[in-house]
Design a protein around this motif. Structure first.
Motif, PDB file in Angstrom:
ATOM      1  N   GLU A  54     -53.389   4.325  36.282  1.00  8.67           N
ATOM      2  CA  GLU A  54     -52.356   5.219  36.814  1.00  8.67           C
ATOM      3  C   GLU A  54     -51.302   5.445  35.729  1.00  8.67           C
ATOM      4  OE1 GLU A  54     -52.227   4.372  41.545  1.00  8.67           O
ATOM      5  OE2 GLU A  54     -51.033   3.024  40.301  1.00  8.67           O
ATOM      6  N   VAL A  55     -50.951   6.711  35.513  1.00  7.26           N
ATOM      7  CA  VAL A  55     -49.950   7.018  34.495  1.00  7.26           C
ATOM      8  C   VAL A  55     -48.567   7.038  35.142  1.00  7.26           C
ATOM      9  CG1 VAL A  55     -49.154   8.681  32.791  1.00  7.26           C
ATOM     10  CG2 VAL A  55     -51.603   8.285  33.094  1.00  7.26           C
ATOM     11  N   TRP A  56     -47.686   6.230  34.582  1.00  3.31           N
ATOM     12  CA  TRP A  56     -46.310   6.106  35.044  1.00  3.31           C
ATOM     13  C   TRP A  56     -45.377   6.740  34.030  1.00  3.31           C
ATOM     14  CZ3 TRP A  56     -44.132   3.204  39.190  1.00  3.31           C
ATOM     15  CH2 TRP A  56     -45.077   2.616  40.033  1.00  3.31           C
ATOM     16  N   ARG A  57     -44.303   7.345  34.508  1.00  2.37           N
ATOM     17  CA  ARG A  57     -43.234   7.845  33.641  1.00  2.37           C
ATOM     18  C   ARG A  57     -42.122   6.795  33.651  1.00  2.37           C
ATOM     19  NH1 ARG A  57     -41.525  12.955  31.921  1.00  2.37           N
ATOM     20  NH2 ARG A  57     -43.704  12.985  31.290  1.00  2.37           N
ATOM     21  N   ILE A  58     -41.754   6.328  32.464  1.00  5.33           N
ATOM     22  CA  ILE A  58     -40.674   5.351  32.317  1.00  5.33           C
ATOM     23  C   ILE A  58     -39.493   6.047  31.666  1.00  5.33           C
ATOM     24  CG2 ILE A  58     -39.953   3.189  31.256  1.00  5.33           C
ATOM     25  CD1 ILE A  58     -42.887   2.312  31.326  1.00  5.33           C
ATOM     26  N   ASP A  59     -38.398   6.146  32.393  1.00  3.78           N
ATOM     27  CA  ASP A  59     -37.165   6.719  31.862  1.00  3.78           C
ATOM     28  C   ASP A  59     -36.374   5.618  31.176  1.00  3.78           C
ATOM     29  OD1 ASP A  59     -37.873   9.094  33.083  1.00  3.78           O
ATOM     30  OD2 ASP A  59     -36.462   8.891  34.740  1.00  3.78           O
ATOM     31  N   LEU A  60     -35.905   5.897  29.973  1.00  2.00           N
ATOM     32  CA  LEU A  60     -35.042   4.961  29.256  1.00  2.00           C
ATOM     33  C   LEU A  60     -33.596   5.403  29.430  1.00  2.00           C
ATOM     34  CD1 LEU A  60     -37.239   4.503  26.060  1.00  2.00           C
ATOM     35  CD2 LEU A  60     -37.253   3.176  28.169  1.00  2.00           C
TER      36      LEU A  60
END
Length: 119
Positions: A54-60
């Motif tokens: 599963e591709v997750w978007r990680i916001d920094l």
């Protein structure tokens, strides 16, 4: 004029949806996977991470805060393993989180040091 202002505010809501912390759950969440894409641009850098298919978007954090943590544009590359600790989206249908700490290549980057969970 009031209708135009209301319309402008409604159009801005999607852009505001992922700023701040209101869109995230309260508890900490940890995700480990392989970086598939990196964006080092405004309003904040993001990592796309494949975690168990599963591709997750990680916001920094903001560019400045992320750089102050030592995480620069060339710190990580596609294919690197990353662990992110932070808060996942309240919307469980989204594979998205806001990281307070990321670990790449054995180096820890606290992009929101005041929010890092106690050890």
């Amino acid at each position: 004029m009031i209708a135009a202002a209301a319309l402008a505010c409604m159009a801005a809501l999607p852009a505001l949806a992922h700023h701040g912390w209101a869109w995230t759950e309260d508890g900490f969440f940890e995700l480990t996977g392989t970086i598939t894409a990196i964006s080092y641009s405004n309003p904040h850098p993001t990592l796309d991470v494949d975690a168990e298919g599963e591709v997750w978007r990680i916001d920094l954090a903001t560019l400045r805060a992320t750089a102050n943590a030592g995480f620069m544009e060339d710190t990580a590359k596609v294919g690197d393993e990353v662990t992110a600790i932070g808060h996942r989206s309240r919307d469980r249908s989204e594979r998205r989180m806001k990281a307070v700490r990321i670990v790449v290549g054995g180096t820890t980057y606290d992009v929101y040091p005041s929010r890092v969970p106690p050890s």
